[in-house]
Enzyme design. Structure first.
Site, PDB file in Angstrom:
ATOM      1  N   CYS A 231     -22.250 -49.968 -21.627  1.00  0.00           N
ATOM      2  CA  CYS A 231     -22.237 -49.441 -20.257  1.00  0.00           C
ATOM      3  C   CYS A 231     -20.828 -49.048 -19.787  1.00  0.00           C
ATOM      4  CB  CYS A 231     -22.925 -50.435 -19.329  1.00  0.00           C
ATOM      5  SG  CYS A 231     -23.481 -49.673 -17.797  1.00  0.00           S
TER       6      CYS A 231
ATOM      7  N   HIS B   1     -27.730 -53.467 -21.693  1.00  0.00           N
ATOM      8  CA  HIS B   1     -27.345 -54.868 -21.519  1.00  0.00           C
ATOM      9  C   HIS B   1     -28.524 -55.698 -22.041  1.00  0.00           C
ATOM     10  CE1 HIS B   1     -24.136 -53.737 -18.635  1.00  0.00           C
ATOM     11  NE2 HIS B   1     -25.006 -52.908 -18.102  1.00  0.00           N
TER      12      HIS B   1
HETATM   13  N1  GLN Z   1     -19.601 -48.548 -13.338  1.00  0.00           N
HETATM   14  C1  GLN Z   1     -20.466 -47.909 -14.291  1.00  0.00           C
HETATM   15  C2  GLN Z   1     -21.631 -47.169 -13.670  1.00  0.00           C
HETATM   16  O1  GLN Z   1     -22.136 -47.571 -12.641  1.00  0.00           O
HETATM   17  C3  GLN Z   1     -20.922 -48.931 -15.296  1.00  0.00           C
HETATM   18  C4  GLN Z   1     -21.805 -50.000 -14.721  1.00  0.00           C
HETATM   19  C5  GLN Z   1     -22.109 -51.129 -15.682  1.00  0.00           C
HETATM   20  O2  GLN Z   1     -21.352 -51.401 -16.595  1.00  0.00           O
HETATM   21  N2  GLN Z   1     -23.219 -51.809 -15.480  1.00  0.00           N
HETATM   22  O3  GLN Z   1     -22.063 -46.176 -14.243  1.00  0.00           O
END
Ligand code: GLN
Length: 229
Positions: free
Chosen positions: A86, A187
């Site tokens: 992510c 995740h």
């Molecule tokens: N900040 C990034 C987004 O919202 C990644 C979010 C995350 O790692 N869950 O796209």
């Protein structure tokens, strides 16, 4: 090697290194797990580097530290395995949006760039892996996604697979692979839900294909998660 767990470790992504150590141990292999914190030099000789997800501001900070440090780019160049989830995935690319939505430079390891999805993606994600550079991953990939980013791949990167449920990169594909660098929106932690992915990273690290090992708890977890979609 866990990179900046205090900045990049949302949704239990810190579990990925624990799964790597566990799956190594099942083969009688000893994996030494270390953490590197922002400002400390990223070790240059690790076999596997793992980055998790993070909030927008933490993500920008992590990208700045990694670009300044330079060791992760060198590790990718020498063929070390990297798993990035992510925010970790997005920041390995050329650019991604900061908290205000303005593009900021990434680390430039993956030929990808990220901008905003029309709507935040939250929920279960399922992807069918189809990348021949990751031959050990053939089962459906299951995970949980929560991101606002849409990720576009350049010619040097290829998707990890096709999105069957959820959003992933935002264009029907999910994740990216370039050499031995794997980025994904999953995740879960991803390696707990997808042991083939863990074994692929370990196989790259030891230089031979590790034999599959089934664990009933993992089979049950996968079944339960895949049935919810
Ligand atoms: N900040 C990034 C987004 O919202 C990644 C979010 C995350 O790692 N869950 O796209």
């Amino acid at each position: 090697m866990s990179i900046y767990p205090a900045l990049l470790g949302t949704y239990g992504d810190g579990g990925n290194v624990l799964v790597l150590r566990h799956r190594a141990r099942l083969r009688g292999l000893h994996l030494r797990v270390t953490e590197v914190n922002p400002g400390d030099p990223v070790p240059r000789t690790a076999d596997i580097y793992v980055l998790g997800g993070g909030e927008d501001t933490a993500q920008v900070a992590a990208a700045d530290y990694l670009r300044t440090d330079g060791a992760l780019s060198a590790a990718a160049d020498r063929g070390a395995a990297i798993l990035a989830i992510c925010a970790g995935y997005q920041l390995l690319g050329e650019r991604f949006p900061d908290a205000q939505g303005n593009p900021v430079p990434g680390v430039g390891i993956l030929d990808i760039s990220t901008d905003r999805l029309p709507r935040r993606a939250v929920g279960e994600i399922v992807c069918r892996p189809d990348n021949p550079a990751v031959p050990g991953v053939t089962d459906l990939i299951t995970g949980y996604e929560n991101h606002a980013g849409a990720t576009h791949l350049g010619p040097a990167a290829a998707p990890l697979g096709r999105t069957l449920h959820g959003v992933g990169n935002g264009d029907g594909a999910e994740g990216a692979v370039q050499g031995r660098v794997i980025g994904t929106y999953a995740h879960g932690p991803a390696l707990a839900r997808n042991p083939q992915l863990a074994d692929q990273l370990l196989s790259w690290a030891v230089g031979r294909v590790l034999e599959p090992i089934d664990e009933p708890e993992v089979t049950a977890l996968r079944k339960e998660r895949l049935t919810t979609v």
